[in-house]
Design an enzyme around this catalytic site. Structure first.
Site, PDB file in Angstrom:
ATOM      1  N   ARG A 260      56.519  16.188  -3.017  1.00 13.56           N
ATOM      2  CA  ARG A 260      55.649  16.399  -1.863  1.00 13.56           C
ATOM      3  C   ARG A 260      55.054  15.075  -1.406  1.00 13.56           C
ATOM      4  NH1 ARG A 260      53.091  22.358  -3.271  1.00 13.56           N
ATOM      5  NH2 ARG A 260      55.140  23.239  -3.760  1.00 13.56           N
ATOM      6  N   ARG A 275      46.998  16.338  -7.785  1.00 14.56           N
ATOM      7  CA  ARG A 275      47.799  16.261  -6.566  1.00 14.56           C
ATOM      8  C   ARG A 275      48.754  15.078  -6.696  1.00 14.56           C
ATOM      9  NH1 ARG A 275      47.044  18.871  -1.938  1.00 14.56           N
ATOM     10  NH2 ARG A 275      44.953  19.559  -2.463  1.00 14.56           N
ATOM     11  N   GLU A 347      43.355  25.667  -8.220  1.00 17.96           N
ATOM     12  CA  GLU A 347      44.551  26.491  -8.018  1.00 17.96           C
ATOM     13  C   GLU A 347      45.693  26.052  -8.936  1.00 17.96           C
ATOM     14  OE1 GLU A 347      45.828  26.731  -3.923  1.00 17.96           O
ATOM     15  OE2 GLU A 347      47.872  27.274  -4.537  1.00 17.96           O
ATOM     16  N   SER A 350      50.407  30.561  -7.198  1.00 11.08           N
ATOM     17  CA  SER A 350      50.272  31.179  -5.898  1.00 11.08           C
ATOM     18  C   SER A 350      51.444  32.126  -5.739  1.00 11.08           C
ATOM     19  CB  SER A 350      50.328  30.085  -4.840  1.00 11.08           C
ATOM     20  OG  SER A 350      50.326  30.663  -3.570  1.00 11.08           O
ATOM     21  N   ARG A 388      49.379  20.855 -13.308  1.00  9.79           N
ATOM     22  CA  ARG A 388      48.091  21.552 -13.268  1.00  9.79           C
ATOM     23  C   ARG A 388      47.877  22.370 -14.537  1.00  9.79           C
ATOM     24  NH1 ARG A 388      46.916  22.982  -6.874  1.00  9.79           N
ATOM     25  NH2 ARG A 388      47.218  20.826  -6.187  1.00  9.79           N
TER      26      ARG A 388
END
Length: 422
Positions: A260, A275, A347, A350, A388
């Site tokens: 990403r 991130r 988070e 998802s 994460r």
RNA sequence: GGAGAGGUGGCCGAGCGGCUGAAGGCACCGGUUUGCUAAACCGGCGUAGUGGUAAUACCGCUACCGAGGGUUCGAAUCCCUCCCUCUCCGCCA
């Protein structure tokens, strides 16, 4: 994308939905007017094609020259008229598709209206850790236990890259193994997917592969992008296919690396593993009938909860509000794990039900009981996003002596080791 | 990377400028026959867009033979580019 006919027949609801999701660039009226123009052009083009075909039919077999000449002349005229209309039709269809892409999926009636702060907390599981010492964040733990090296990675690859070292490297492999084992038990057929894919597939899944604000990397000189998630490759796997109803639901589990650009996030979460530009992830993906998709969505959430319970990390489940849903999602649940360094939840998974939004673009259908083709529903959910998960494990399971206890569920995949350090 | 052969409906496979939306076979669905099963026989059987229509029923038209361009009055068929598969060679974990 949505069906143009649906937009036409439900214009009011579509507009309300666009508003509730606060999608600024969505313009349902433009979709309809472009479509109207498109239909007009189709009618003209098809009329001309019909005439062309009839004209050509008259010339089958041997014909005297004086009969052929006027037909050929007429044919040439038709060809020219057609060519210009077809160009116009192409332009209109491009414009239409661009507008259509901006219209988000419809929304499940239970989804809370609002933005990020309006997410609805559904439940909390696990007990928050109580430290009788000053807990460290994962950066400090990673450095002191010689697990993570951001500095060297930054020199090699830039910021937001990292080396996982020693037990952290093993921890990643253990997490992948663990997640694959759990998802396989639920019938998600294990897959290792390509890490690159064509932009057309990314687009069909709902990513923006090109342009300024793109979230994905493009490979120069090749028609390829680095994937942002295995959702892209798993969903794309059946592109263009018609499956039998008996085959549904199709459950897939996939491991891939995810890349990403994190465009537009400079300065946010710029330190640590939260991130990053590259990470490993085990993803669940499913193709389902419209009747079966909600149940499958619940199943994915349950699997995610099971996985995080197994990691002995406290977490909460939230339902994302309208303004925070990605365009393809009809409904989305996130798991947020407790992260002591943030003194808050972050988070970690998802799961989305995308109904027909992706399958219409990917052209994935099944035959219903009336033997008609119908778009399948697609769903996706994170089993484990490694960095994460590592944050949550290191920070929640740290001990006063600076060591970290390995969750029992991972020990079989780490040679039955119980802790990292000391 | 080099040389060659290919990509046709759910599958196999013919076609190689107009008679082909596409033969034939398999699979599938309906029917006849049958003690049951099998076999045999008869019929049906692509997808999408668009128009007529209350209609996802039916009928018409248009498009689709890997993708995109081109030649032609007319392209599955000829030409170009790209993608993919197979065989051989080279390179390589």
């Amino acid at each position: 994308m949505l069906d143009v006919k649906f937009i036409r027949e439900n214009l009011k609801a579509v507009k309300e939905n666009v508003h509730a999701r606060s999608v600024g660039n969505a313009d349902p009226d433009a979709v309809l007017s472009l479509n109207q123009r498109r239909v007009e052009l189709i009618q003209q083009v098809e009329g001309l094609r019909k005439e062309r075909n009839e004209n050509a039919q008259k010339m089958k077999g041997q014909r005297p020259q004086e009969e052929r000449a006027p037909l050929i002349a007429r044919g040439k005229e038709l060809k020219e008229e057609l060519a210009s209309l077809e160009v116009e039709l192409g332009t209109v269809e491009n414009d239409l598709n661009r507008e259509l892409k901006n219209i988000p999926n419809m929304t499940h009636p239970d989804v809370p209206i609002g933005g990020e702060e309006d997410a609805k907390e559904l439940e909390r599981m696990g007990k928050l850790p109580e430290f009788d010492f000053e807990p460290k964040d994962h950066l400090a733990l990673g450095k002191e236990l010689d697990l993570i090296d951001f500095e060297s990675a930054a020199d090699l690859s830039g910021s937001r890259f990292y080396f996982l070292k020693n037990e952290a490297a093993l921890l990643e492999l253990a997490l992948i193994n663990y997640a694959m084992t759990v998802t396989t038990r639920y019938g998600y057929a294990p897959h290792l997917t390509p890490d690159l894919a064509r932009p057309a597939i990314l687009e069909a899944i709902g990513f923006n592969p090109r342009g300024e604000e793109t979230q994905v990397y493009n490979v120069e000189g090749h028609d390829l992008c680095l994937i942002g998630t295995a959702e892209i490759t798993l969903g794309g796997m059946l592109a263009g296919k018609i499956v039998r109803k008996e085959e549904l639901p199709i459950r897939l589990g996939g491991f891939s690396h995810c890349f990403r650009t994190e465009a537009g996030t400079h300065g946010r979460e710029s330190r640590g593993l939260y991130r990053v530009h590259q990470f490993s992830k085990v993803e669940m993906f499913a193709f389902a009938t419209p009747e079966g998709s909600e149940e499958l969505h619940t199943e994915m959430l349950e699997i995610e909860k099971e996985i995080y319970n197994g990691l002995e990390v406290p977490f909460r489940v939230v339902e994302t509000a309208t303004g925070d849903l990605g365009a393809p999602a009809y409904r989305k649940f996130d798991i947020e794990a407790w992260m002591p360094s943030r003194n808050n939840y972050g988070e970690v998974t998802s799961t989305s039900n995308c109904t027909e939004y992706q399958s219409r673009k990917l052209n994935i259908r099944y035959r219903n009981d009336e033997n008609q083709t119908q778009f399948v529903h697609t769903l996706n959910g994170t089993a484990v996003a490694v960095p994460r998960a590592i944050i949550a494990i290191l920070e929640n399971h740290q001990n006063p002596d600076g060591s970290v206890t390995i969750p029992k569920a991972l020990r079989p995949f780490m040679g039955e080791r119980e802790r990292i350090g000391k």
